[in-house]
Design a protein around this motif. Sequence first.
Motif, PDB file in Angstrom:
ATOM      1  N   PHE A   1       6.460  -0.647  -0.419  1.00 48.78           N
ATOM      2  CA  PHE A   1       5.162   0.118   0.067  1.00 48.78           C
ATOM      3  C   PHE A   1       4.520   1.306  -0.760  1.00 48.78           C
TER       4      PHE A   1
ATOM      5  N   SER B   1       0.468  -4.932  -3.015  1.00 46.97           N
ATOM      6  CA  SER B   1       0.738  -5.984  -2.086  1.00 46.97           C
ATOM      7  C   SER B   1      -0.585  -6.766  -1.763  1.00 46.97           C
TER       8      SER B   1
ATOM      9  N   TRP C   1      -2.965 -12.170   6.664  1.00 47.53           N
ATOM     10  CA  TRP C   1      -2.911 -11.607   7.971  1.00 47.53           C
ATOM     11  C   TRP C   1      -3.329 -12.966   8.866  1.00 47.53           C
TER      12      TRP C   1
ATOM     13  N   GLU D   1      -1.869  -9.629   0.641  1.00 46.82           N
ATOM     14  CA  GLU D   1      -1.463  -9.925   2.190  1.00 46.82           C
ATOM     15  C   GLU D   1      -2.212 -11.132   2.944  1.00 46.82           C
TER      16      GLU D   1
ATOM     17  N   LYS E   1      -2.973  -4.341  -0.158  1.00 47.95           N
ATOM     18  CA  LYS E   1      -2.356  -2.994   0.061  1.00 47.95           C
ATOM     19  C   LYS E   1      -2.760  -2.345   1.499  1.00 47.95           C
ATOM     20  N   ALA E   2      -2.847  -3.149   2.611  1.00 52.73           N
ATOM     21  CA  ALA E   2      -3.189  -2.935   3.825  1.00 52.73           C
ATOM     22  C   ALA E   2      -1.950  -2.568   4.792  1.00 52.73           C
ATOM     23  N   ALA E   3      -0.758  -3.432   4.564  1.00 53.62           N
ATOM     24  CA  ALA E   3       0.194  -3.120   5.502  1.00 53.62           C
ATOM     25  C   ALA E   3       0.955  -2.180   5.472  1.00 53.62           C
ATOM     26  N   THR E   4       1.479  -1.601   6.500  1.00 57.05           N
ATOM     27  CA  THR E   4       2.312  -0.537   6.744  1.00 57.05           C
ATOM     28  C   THR E   4       3.847  -0.897   5.915  1.00 57.05           C
ATOM     29  N   GLU E   5       4.531   0.239   5.917  1.00 59.85           N
ATOM     30  CA  GLU E   5       6.039   0.121   5.179  1.00 59.85           C
ATOM     31  C   GLU E   5       6.610  -0.949   6.474  1.00 59.85           C
ATOM     32  N   ALA E   6       6.374  -0.533   7.740  1.00 57.89           N
ATOM     33  CA  ALA E   6       7.042  -1.268   9.134  1.00 57.89           C
ATOM     34  C   ALA E   6       6.673  -2.554   9.135  1.00 57.89           C
ATOM     35  N   GLU E   7       5.357  -3.101   8.637  1.00 64.49           N
ATOM     36  CA  GLU E   7       4.876  -4.404   8.724  1.00 64.49           C
ATOM     37  C   GLU E   7       5.548  -5.297   7.684  1.00 64.49           C
TER      38      GLU E   7
END
Length: 155
Positions: A45, A50, A54, A52, A9-15
């Motif tokens: 989001f 999530s 990276w 993820e 749960k680190a990603a932004t909505e845009a990512e």
Amino acid sequence: MSTIVYRTKAATEAEIATHLSQCAAGFIPPLDQRINIAEYAAKLFAKAVSFEAWNDGLLEGLIACYFNSESKQAYITSVSVSKALQGGGVALQLLLNCLQYGKQHGMKTIRLEVNKDNLRAINFYERNGFAKEEANGNSFFMFLSLKDMPLNITA
């Protein structure tokens, strides 16, 4: 050589939207032909957890899962790994992270839906303990019981 970093749960909505757009063609049928990716990313989001992967600051792998604390059921709604990292164990590690999270949060089962033509995904899920529950149209519904799964899962 870069190292894959796993986060929750680190990603932004845009990512999330960018990642899904880059992976859209790998879905069967292609994701952007079925949904509005920006709206789907906003929903993920806001409501999903999530898991993820990276790589050099870029979101390269994603499992999005809904967890229902009342029914103790979880539902994996999206699994995607960038083409460059496919076959390297990223999806497996993301799945294990998701399963461990579910187990730690008292979930009894995890379910998902997969297109019948997506043999690679079906084989991946079956290799990792999921069973076909039912068929509906072009999809298989699959599930995995977390009841007997150890609390600490490793690859």
